[in-house]
Scaffold this motif. Structure first.
Motif, PDB file in Angstrom:
ATOM      1  N   GLU A  34       1.012  -0.975   0.041  1.00 13.33           N
ATOM      2  CA  GLU A  34       0.137  -0.585   0.372  1.00 13.33           C
ATOM      3  C   GLU A  34       0.684   0.945   0.337  1.00 13.33           C
ATOM      4  O   GLU A  34       0.463   1.916  -0.368  1.00 13.33           O
ATOM      5  CB  GLU A  34      -0.321  -0.013   0.794  1.00 13.33           C
ATOM      6  CG  GLU A  34      -1.865  -1.251   2.216  1.00 13.33           C
ATOM      7  CD  GLU A  34      -2.725  -0.758   2.450  1.00 13.33           C
ATOM      8  OE1 GLU A  34      -4.197  -0.190   2.235  1.00 13.33           O
ATOM      9  OE2 GLU A  34      -2.153  -1.740   3.773  1.00 13.33           O
ATOM     10  N   TYR A  73     -14.494  -3.241   4.657  1.00 15.34           N
ATOM     11  CA  TYR A  73     -12.352  -3.202   4.844  1.00 15.34           C
ATOM     12  C   TYR A  73     -12.157  -2.563   4.240  1.00 15.34           C
ATOM     13  O   TYR A  73     -12.736  -1.474   3.396  1.00 15.34           O
ATOM     14  CB  TYR A  73     -12.353  -4.421   4.362  1.00 15.34           C
ATOM     15  CG  TYR A  73     -12.835  -4.905   2.922  1.00 15.34           C
ATOM     16  CD1 TYR A  73     -12.427  -4.576   2.018  1.00 15.34           C
ATOM     17  CD2 TYR A  73     -13.885  -5.512   2.422  1.00 15.34           C
ATOM     18  CE1 TYR A  73     -13.174  -4.780   0.928  1.00 15.34           C
ATOM     19  CE2 TYR A  73     -14.920  -6.518   2.130  1.00 15.34           C
ATOM     20  CZ  TYR A  73     -14.260  -5.195   0.039  1.00 15.34           C
ATOM     21  OH  TYR A  73     -14.662  -6.243  -0.839  1.00 15.34           O
ATOM     22  N   ASP A  75     -10.078  -0.039   1.570  1.00 14.68           N
ATOM     23  CA  ASP A  75      -9.772  -0.069   0.018  1.00 14.68           C
ATOM     24  C   ASP A  75      -8.256  -0.189  -0.248  1.00 14.68           C
ATOM     25  O   ASP A  75      -7.193   1.651   0.701  1.00 14.68           O
ATOM     26  CB  ASP A  75     -10.610   0.505  -0.532  1.00 14.68           C
ATOM     27  CG  ASP A  75     -10.193   1.227  -2.400  1.00 14.68           C
ATOM     28  OD1 ASP A  75      -9.630   0.698  -2.404  1.00 14.68           O
ATOM     29  OD2 ASP A  75     -11.066   1.406  -2.729  1.00 14.68           O
ATOM     30  N   GLU A  77      -6.473   0.773  -2.627  1.00 12.85           N
ATOM     31  CA  GLU A  77      -6.422   2.111  -3.944  1.00 12.85           C
ATOM     32  C   GLU A  77      -6.255   3.300  -3.275  1.00 12.85           C
ATOM     33  O   GLU A  77      -5.429   4.000  -3.832  1.00 12.85           O
ATOM     34  CB  GLU A  77      -7.059   1.885  -5.101  1.00 12.85           C
ATOM     35  CG  GLU A  77      -6.665   0.585  -5.333  1.00 12.85           C
ATOM     36  CD  GLU A  77      -5.776   0.315  -6.365  1.00 12.85           C
ATOM     37  OE1 GLU A  77      -4.931   1.348  -6.876  1.00 12.85           O
ATOM     38  OE2 GLU A  77      -5.001  -0.625  -5.846  1.00 12.85           O
ATOM     39  N   ARG A  78      -6.990   3.580  -2.147  1.00 16.10           N
ATOM     40  CA  ARG A  78      -6.957   4.694  -1.164  1.00 16.10           C
ATOM     41  C   ARG A  78      -6.906   4.788   0.138  1.00 16.10           C
ATOM     42  O   ARG A  78      -6.408   3.483   1.057  1.00 16.10           O
ATOM     43  CB  ARG A  78      -9.040   5.392  -1.441  1.00 16.10           C
ATOM     44  CG  ARG A  78      -8.525   4.973  -2.006  1.00 16.10           C
ATOM     45  CD  ARG A  78     -10.482   6.028  -2.084  1.00 16.10           C
ATOM     46  NE  ARG A  78     -11.036   5.894  -3.631  1.00 16.10           N
ATOM     47  CZ  ARG A  78     -12.525   5.426  -3.760  1.00 16.10           C
ATOM     48  NH1 ARG A  78     -13.045   4.861  -2.437  1.00 16.10           N
ATOM     49  NH2 ARG A  78     -12.619   5.131  -5.319  1.00 16.10           N
ATOM     50  N   GLU A  80      -7.405   5.864   4.246  1.00 20.95           N
ATOM     51  CA  GLU A  80      -8.404   6.036   5.138  1.00 20.95           C
ATOM     52  C   GLU A  80      -8.893   8.118   5.208  1.00 20.95           C
ATOM     53  O   GLU A  80      -8.487   8.420   4.959  1.00 20.95           O
ATOM     54  CB  GLU A  80      -8.437   5.457   6.342  1.00 20.95           C
ATOM     55  CG  GLU A  80      -8.791   4.957   6.917  1.00 20.95           C
ATOM     56  CD  GLU A  80      -9.189   3.812   6.315  1.00 20.95           C
ATOM     57  OE1 GLU A  80     -10.626   3.874   6.195  1.00 20.95           O
ATOM     58  OE2 GLU A  80      -8.951   2.607   5.687  1.00 20.95           O
ATOM     59  N   HIS A  95      -6.463  -4.724  10.182  1.00 17.95           N
ATOM     60  CA  HIS A  95      -5.509  -4.809   8.638  1.00 17.95           C
ATOM     61  C   HIS A  95      -4.233  -5.457   7.904  1.00 17.95           C
ATOM     62  O   HIS A  95      -4.813  -6.601   7.034  1.00 17.95           O
ATOM     63  CB  HIS A  95      -5.564  -3.123   8.222  1.00 17.95           C
ATOM     64  CG  HIS A  95      -5.086  -2.585   6.889  1.00 17.95           C
ATOM     65  ND1 HIS A  95      -6.768  -3.470   5.427  1.00 17.95           N
ATOM     66  CD2 HIS A  95      -4.642  -1.861   6.160  1.00 17.95           C
ATOM     67  CE1 HIS A  95      -5.710  -2.922   4.673  1.00 17.95           C
ATOM     68  NE2 HIS A  95      -4.213  -2.291   4.875  1.00 17.95           N
ATOM     69  N   ASP A 154     -13.150  -7.855  -2.178  1.00 19.38           N
ATOM     70  CA  ASP A 154     -11.964  -6.362  -3.651  1.00 19.38           C
ATOM     71  C   ASP A 154     -11.008  -6.021  -3.519  1.00 19.38           C
ATOM     72  O   ASP A 154     -10.818  -5.280  -2.738  1.00 19.38           O
ATOM     73  CB  ASP A 154     -13.044  -5.898  -4.359  1.00 19.38           C
ATOM     74  CG  ASP A 154     -14.409  -6.094  -4.892  1.00 19.38           C
ATOM     75  OD1 ASP A 154     -14.958  -7.801  -5.008  1.00 19.38           O
ATOM     76  OD2 ASP A 154     -15.818  -5.771  -4.957  1.00 19.38           O
ATOM     77  N   GLY A 155     -10.046  -6.648  -4.522  1.00 23.78           N
ATOM     78  CA  GLY A 155      -9.093  -5.922  -4.203  1.00 23.78           C
ATOM     79  C   GLY A 155      -7.677  -6.514  -3.696  1.00 23.78           C
ATOM     80  O   GLY A 155      -6.314  -5.797  -3.795  1.00 23.78           O
ATOM     81  N   TYR A 156      -7.832  -7.814  -2.704  1.00 21.40           N
ATOM     82  CA  TYR A 156      -7.194  -8.593  -1.763  1.00 21.40           C
ATOM     83  C   TYR A 156      -6.960  -9.715  -2.756  1.00 21.40           C
ATOM     84  O   TYR A 156      -5.606 -10.572  -1.699  1.00 21.40           O
ATOM     85  CB  TYR A 156      -7.707  -8.431  -0.653  1.00 21.40           C
ATOM     86  CG  TYR A 156      -8.128  -7.420   0.274  1.00 21.40           C
ATOM     87  CD1 TYR A 156      -7.091  -7.192   1.197  1.00 21.40           C
ATOM     88  CD2 TYR A 156      -9.291  -6.344  -0.130  1.00 21.40           C
ATOM     89  CE1 TYR A 156      -6.911  -6.122   1.902  1.00 21.40           C
ATOM     90  CE2 TYR A 156      -9.032  -4.998   0.882  1.00 21.40           C
ATOM     91  CZ  TYR A 156      -8.406  -4.905   1.992  1.00 21.40           C
ATOM     92  OH  TYR A 156      -8.438  -3.725   2.666  1.00 21.40           O
TER      93      TYR A 156
END
Length: 181
Positions: A34, A73, A75, A77-78, A80, A95, A154-156
């Motif tokens: 990240e 949960y 994202d 891509e972003r 917090e 997390h 999604d995304g994990y």
């Protein structure tokens, strides 16, 4: 928690280089890194539930956990964002929990999880959730987490599994002899 040279403490500004390096080593192969800004935003969202593990004088692990509604949960891509609700969730989302490679299998991940569980219970959280990545579902199942097959994180990554458990009494120990993720 220190008689053996192991200490769990709040994250300090000087810890972010080490945390970012540990996160990168743990998640690069999975394509889930990240970066410092996103990691820091998660800790800033709930500094009282994020910790560093010191072994001797070295940062050797960390945990980032923050309040999230059940089945929600972060994202990846972003960064917090501040919470938009006035009612805090009763769920604490774990997390990241990382222990450096050279110290895995020594129970340090269990110690971090126990510390987080104590903190969650003391702060009134009813559940702890996480997303198991990299086929780590057996590791988390051994620690009392149950998969929720209807939730697709999604995304994990392809094998990501949303899991949760109730917080346990602080006197109960989460104990399994499975290497730390």
């Amino acid at each position: 928690m220190s008689g053996d040279g192991v200490r769990i403490r709040a994250i300090a500004d000087a810890d972010w280089d080490a945390i970012t390096a540990m996160e990168s080593r743990a998640y690069t192969e999975l394509g889930l890194t990240e970066g410092r800004a996103a990691l820091r935003s998660r800790a800033d969202a709930s500094p009282e539930t994020c910790f560093v593990l010191d072994v001797g004088s070295r940062q050797s692990g960390y945990v980032l956990a923050l309040p999230y509604p059940s089945f929600g949960y972060p994202d990846l891509e972003r960064a917090e964002q501040p919470a938009l609700t006035s009612l805090p969730p009763r769920n604490l989302h774990l997390h990241d929990l990382v222990v450096v490679e050279r110290l895995r299998g020594r129970g340090l991940g269990r110690r971090l999880l126990n510390h987080l569980t104590w903190t969650a219970t003391a702060r009134g959280f009813e559940r702890i959730s996480l997303i198991a990545v990299g086929r780590s579902e057996p590791f988390w199942s051994a620690r009392g987490f149950t998969a929720h097959p209807g939730v697709s994180p999604d995304g994990y990554g392809a094998n990501a599994v949303y899991m949760s458990r109730t917080t346990v009494e602080p006197t109960k120990r989460v104990d399994a002899r499975v290497p730390c993720p």
